[in-house]
Design a protein around this motif. Structure first.
Motif, PDB file in Angstrom:
ATOM      1  N   ASP A  29      31.495 -14.340  14.448  1.00 46.19           N
ATOM      2  CA  ASP A  29      31.379 -13.045  14.627  1.00 46.19           C
ATOM      3  C   ASP A  29      32.188 -12.074  14.654  1.00 46.19           C
ATOM      4  O   ASP A  29      32.633 -11.191  14.926  1.00 46.19           O
ATOM      5  N   ALA A  67      29.402 -20.236   7.628  1.00 42.45           N
ATOM      6  CA  ALA A  67      27.784 -19.773   7.386  1.00 42.45           C
ATOM      7  C   ALA A  67      27.467 -20.755   9.284  1.00 42.45           C
ATOM      8  O   ALA A  67      26.980 -20.512   9.576  1.00 42.45           O
ATOM      9  N   GLY A 123      27.843 -18.934  12.313  1.00 43.24           N
ATOM     10  CA  GLY A 123      27.535 -17.463  12.505  1.00 43.24           C
ATOM     11  C   GLY A 123      27.748 -16.979  11.987  1.00 43.24           C
ATOM     12  O   GLY A 123      27.138 -15.300  11.468  1.00 43.24           O
ATOM     13  N   ASN A 143      28.006 -14.418   8.695  1.00 41.38           N
ATOM     14  CA  ASN A 143      27.618 -13.802   7.207  1.00 41.38           C
ATOM     15  C   ASN A 143      28.281 -13.385   5.894  1.00 41.38           C
ATOM     16  O   ASN A 143      29.303 -12.877   6.161  1.00 41.38           O
ATOM     17  N   HIS A 194      21.398 -21.198   1.325  1.00 38.82           N
ATOM     18  CA  HIS A 194      21.704 -20.542   2.912  1.00 38.82           C
ATOM     19  C   HIS A 194      21.245 -19.476   3.773  1.00 38.82           C
ATOM     20  O   HIS A 194      21.763 -18.462   2.831  1.00 38.82           O
ATOM     21  N   THR A 195      20.482 -19.477   4.192  1.00 38.23           N
ATOM     22  CA  THR A 195      20.143 -17.965   5.306  1.00 38.23           C
ATOM     23  C   THR A 195      20.921 -16.840   5.232  1.00 38.23           C
ATOM     24  O   THR A 195      20.914 -15.667   5.355  1.00 38.23           O
ATOM     25  N   ARG A 196      22.203 -17.365   5.438  1.00 36.59           N
ATOM     26  CA  ARG A 196      23.459 -16.744   6.225  1.00 36.59           C
ATOM     27  C   ARG A 196      24.456 -16.343   4.861  1.00 36.59           C
ATOM     28  O   ARG A 196      25.627 -15.503   4.500  1.00 36.59           O
ATOM     29  N   HIS A 238      24.430 -15.146   0.887  1.00 36.83           N
ATOM     30  CA  HIS A 238      24.059 -14.489  -0.206  1.00 36.83           C
ATOM     31  C   HIS A 238      25.049 -14.375  -1.291  1.00 36.83           C
ATOM     32  O   HIS A 238      26.919 -14.110  -1.008  1.00 36.83           O
TER      33      HIS A 238
END
Length: 185
Positions: A39, A78, A81, A83, A136-138, A140
């Motif tokens: 983060d 990713a 954690g 993005n 992967h959802t993180r 884009h």
């Protein structure tokens, strides 16, 4: 955070003209990954052109090896954690033109001579391929090719604004006016 010419976020060594450059680039990439994981930032943004081949690979075999190296970095980001946003590299006029401004100067009033097509200006984009393949959802992706090519043509000039200041880098004026204005709406 910082950039270094030709040092892409990949775990595969890149082929520079000296082993020391390759080692330094790999070490720099690891440092960037460590500094931007978790983060530490709301979003990690990356975009690059594959400007050197992967070590021990030819240009013909570089893309596949590069995708694997990018997938490693992207998954490490990713999974920590973070993005990640991968911006697809824009079309590459350097395939057909040495310099957009020079071409325009040599062809006054005929900007079409300095334009191309998506096919002519296509260059491998293994980091975008890696991101899309992962799902992967993180992670884009953003593809801004529509701001550079439309109706089968990639113009050297849009309105009265020159799109590239050489054969691969977008002009600040083009980024500021047409692209950022469109993104704001």
């Amino acid at each position: 955070m910082g950039t270094r010419y030709g040092c892409n976020p990949t775990s595969v060594p890149l082929q520079f003209d000296a082993e020391e450059k390759t080692a330094n680039c790999t070490a720099y990439g690891e440092w960037v990954l460590d500094e931007t994981s978790g983060d530490a930032f709301d979003l990690v943004v990356t975009s690059e052109r594959q400007s050197v081949p992967v070590q021990s690979e030819s240009w013909d075999s570089t893309e596949e090896a590069a995708v694997e190296g990018y997938q490693d970095y992207l998954s490490r980001w990713a999974d920590s954690g973070a993005n990640v946003l991968v911006i697809k590299d824009p079309p590459y006029p350097g395939n057909t033109i040495d310099s957009i401004p020079d071409c325009l100067a040599e062809n006054p009033g005929n900007a079409q001579e300095c334009s191309g097509t998506r096919e002519e200006w296509h260059w491998m984009d293994p980091v975008t391929t890696a991101a899309l393949d992962m799902g992967h959802t993180r992670i884009h992706t953003v593809d801004m090719d529509g701001y550079f090519c439309a109706d089968g043509s990639c113009p050297a000039v849009v309105g009265s604004v020159v799109t590239y200041f050489d054969a691969s880098h977008i002009t600040a004026t083009y980024l500021e006016r047409p692209i950022l204005q469109a993104l704001r709406h």
